[in-house]
Design a protein around this motif. Structure first.
Motif, PDB file in Angstrom:
ATOM      1  N   MET A   1       0.837  -1.203   0.000  1.00 31.24           N
ATOM      2  CA  MET A   1       0.000   0.000   0.000  1.00 31.24           C
ATOM      3  C   MET A   1       0.871   1.251   0.000  1.00 31.24           C
ATOM      4  SD  MET A   1      -2.695   1.292   2.933  1.00 31.24           S
ATOM      5  CE  MET A   1      -1.366   1.518   4.151  1.00 31.24           C
ATOM      6  N   ILE A   2       1.887   1.259   0.841  1.00 28.25           N
ATOM      7  CA  ILE A   2       2.769   2.424   0.919  1.00 28.25           C
ATOM      8  C   ILE A   2       3.507   2.624  -0.393  1.00 28.25           C
ATOM      9  CG2 ILE A   2       4.804   3.354   2.089  1.00 28.25           C
ATOM     10  CD1 ILE A   2       3.795   1.923   4.632  1.00 28.25           C
ATOM     11  N   ARG A   3       4.028   1.528  -0.959  1.00 33.38           N
ATOM     12  CA  ARG A   3       4.735   1.646  -2.229  1.00 33.38           C
ATOM     13  C   ARG A   3       3.827   2.194  -3.321  1.00 33.38           C
ATOM     14  NH1 ARG A   3       6.492  -3.650  -5.375  1.00 33.38           N
ATOM     15  NH2 ARG A   3       4.224  -3.732  -5.529  1.00 33.38           N
ATOM     16  N   TYR A   4       2.599   1.716  -3.380  1.00 34.03           N
ATOM     17  CA  TYR A   4       1.676   2.176  -4.413  1.00 34.03           C
ATOM     18  C   TYR A   4       1.401   3.667  -4.288  1.00 34.03           C
ATOM     19  CZ  TYR A   4      -2.517   2.889  -7.157  1.00 34.03           C
ATOM     20  OH  TYR A   4      -3.417   3.378  -8.070  1.00 34.03           O
ATOM     21  N   VAL A   5       1.112   4.126  -3.073  1.00 27.73           N
ATOM     22  CA  VAL A   5       0.767   5.534  -2.877  1.00 27.73           C
ATOM     23  C   VAL A   5       1.960   6.437  -3.167  1.00 27.73           C
ATOM     24  CG1 VAL A   5       0.018   7.231  -1.176  1.00 27.73           C
ATOM     25  CG2 VAL A   5      -1.069   4.993  -1.236  1.00 27.73           C
ATOM     26  N   LEU A   6       3.142   6.054  -2.698  1.00 30.91           N
ATOM     27  CA  LEU A   6       4.326   6.861  -2.965  1.00 30.91           C
ATOM     28  C   LEU A   6       4.644   6.886  -4.452  1.00 30.91           C
ATOM     29  CD1 LEU A   6       6.773   5.960  -0.051  1.00 30.91           C
ATOM     30  CD2 LEU A   6       5.061   7.780  -0.178  1.00 30.91           C
ATOM     31  N   GLY A   7       4.467   5.753  -5.128  1.00 31.67           N
ATOM     32  CA  GLY A   7       4.699   5.703  -6.559  1.00 31.67           C
ATOM     33  C   GLY A   7       3.725   6.573  -7.321  1.00 31.67           C
ATOM     34  N   ALA A   8       2.470   6.587  -6.885  1.00 33.17           N
ATOM     35  CA  ALA A   8       1.464   7.430  -7.539  1.00 33.17           C
ATOM     36  C   ALA A   8       1.793   8.901  -7.352  1.00 33.17           C
ATOM     37  CB  ALA A   8       0.082   7.124  -6.975  1.00 33.17           C
ATOM     38  N   ALA A   9       2.240   9.269  -6.158  1.00 34.13           N
ATOM     39  CA  ALA A   9       2.584  10.665  -5.889  1.00 34.13           C
ATOM     40  C   ALA A   9       3.794  11.106  -6.693  1.00 34.13           C
ATOM     41  CB  ALA A   9       2.857  10.848  -4.397  1.00 34.13           C
ATOM     42  N   ALA A  10       4.700  10.169  -6.980  1.00 27.26           N
ATOM     43  CA  ALA A  10       5.905  10.507  -7.741  1.00 27.26           C
ATOM     44  C   ALA A  10       5.656  10.543  -9.235  1.00 27.26           C
ATOM     45  CB  ALA A  10       7.007   9.484  -7.435  1.00 27.26           C
TER      46      ALA A  10
END
Length: 418
Positions: A325-334
């Protein structure tokens, strides 16, 4: 602004910065007036206006959503820490209510927004858009944490804390509810005598046996009566119980983000410890068998994966889910807005104006990351695929992820790191 039963009441919606400063960061509840959701179509379609009081439009709901399978809890029963539940077409529940039957049935956790486009009946208010759980689950799973609740007067949800101390928000489309809210520092008052380790709390705060729960008399809940059109924010880690004062229909989300991430992390650790204690005999058997056959420590990987499997079955998440979940959200923000392919997903990420600063977000993520790598359980190395997820998170948070780390077609990091 006025105070209602020690819970602040806002006639007008706060700005995101105001909500962040006064409620999210201090972890305080707030009740917000109908102007927050005045544009929702459900406020007209699902409601019949009368001179006396608005009522639920059963004709519309039955016609529009009658074929949907829903989970109905029987509030006259108890099954462990919950109520007995059955799966039934929504139309059949409505028919029972219309004929004066089924008054104890409460439709809960109805994933209506997953089945039909949510914008046909509501839109998530901006102050709640920074929602990591629904961003990940909507895009990467067949599940989410967006619910409709419908119940008759007197139906209720027993005392509980939302999954892994997540936040929740709830809007009454029609009807009134009563909430009992207990801040985290009062949790010990809610526990059964001698059951502190397993966090067994009282079931119904309206009927608490003082011999079984001797600390409850010291609890001082925030009691809130929520009216039609009002929205309540339930902070992270607050135990709460809810009763429908009248027939009521509401829209609810569970959610989390960088602000309560440390609390979610601690709750995950506590859940793993709880499962480990419950399976101690399995651990002993695995270690003994491994020693007698190979004299090595190969059993540890099997043990960790057994624990993670039970954690996921019990609470819906495990460590792999948490970090994905954290990886997905950070990737989306980047992901640059012009390249990002998220616009067609079920949950569009919140823009930077509706989130804390990037430095705040990454500091919280990296704090949990550092603690996780030092866990004696060594899940980072013993759970298949988890190390790759963690490495990607570290790269993003360190600002190393650049255009050469993305696919040539311009897509961002997806649900499985692709």
């Amino acid at each position: 602004m006025v105070t209602q039963n020690c819970c602040e009441y806002l006639e007008s919606p706060p700005s995101y910065q105001g909500f962040l400063d006064h409620y999210l960061l201090p972890n305080k509840p707030v009740l917000i007036g109908p102007s927050l959701v005045f544009s929702w179509s459900s406020l007209s379609q699902w409601v019949v206006k009368t001179d006396v009081a608005p009522s639920i439009n059963w004709d519309f709901l039955s016609e529009a959503y009658g074929d949907q399978l829903v989970t109905a809890a029987d509030c006259s029963t108890r099954e462990f820490s919950d109520q007995k539940r059955q799966t039934i077409p929504f139309r059949e529940v409505v028919d029972l209510w219309r004929t004066g039957k089924g008054d104890s049935l409460y439709v809960k956790d109805w994933h209506l927004a997953r089945a039909v486009h949510p914008e046909t009946f509501y839109e998530t208010p901006d102050i709640f858009r920074d929602d990591w759980m629904n961003a990940y689950y909507s895009a990467c799973t067949s599940d989410d944490f967006r619910f409709v609740y419908v119940g008759a007067a007197g139906t209720f949800t027993p005392l509980h804390r939302d999954v892994y101390t997540s936040y929740s928000w709830s809007t009454n489309i029609c009807g009134r509810k009563r909430w009992w809210l207990f801040p985290p520092e009062q949790t010990t008052f809610l526990l059964r005598k001698g059951a502190e380790e397993h966090l067994e709390t009282a079931f119904d705060v309206r009927h608490v046996n003082p011999d079984e729960f001797p600390g409850y008399s010291q609890a001082t809940p925030v009691i809130v009566e929520q009216k039609d059109g009002e929205t309540i924010f339930v902070p992270s880690g607050w135990y709460h119980q809810v009763e429908n004062i009248t027939a009521c229909i509401s829209i609810n989300h569970n959610w989390c983000n960088s602000i309560n991430l440390p609390s979610l992390y601690d709750s995950m650790c506590a859940k793993v410890t709880e499962v480990e204690h419950a399976l101690e005999d399995v651990r002993e058997l695995l270690s003994q068998n491994d020693s007698s056959h190979s004299g090595g420590q190969g059993w540890e990987r099997e043990w960790v994966n057994i624990v993670q499997d039970v954690v996921e079955k019990d609470a819906g998440w495990n460590w792999l889910t948490f970090w994905k979940m954290i990886r997905y959200v950070l990737g989306a923000a980047a992901c640059p807005a012009t390249d990002c392919k998220l616009s067609g997903t079920l949950w569009v990420p919140a823009p930077p104006t509706l989130t804390p600063s990037a430095s705040f977000i990454h500091e919280h993520v990296l704090a949990c990351y550092g603690r996780f790598l030092h866990r004696t359980e060594r899940e980072a190395d013993l759970v298949d695929g988890l190390r790759d997820v963690l490495d990607e998170i570290k790269r993003i948070s360190d600002g190393v992820l650049t255009t050469q780390d993305t696919r040539n077609d311009g897509s961002h990091i997806g649900c499985d790191g692709s």
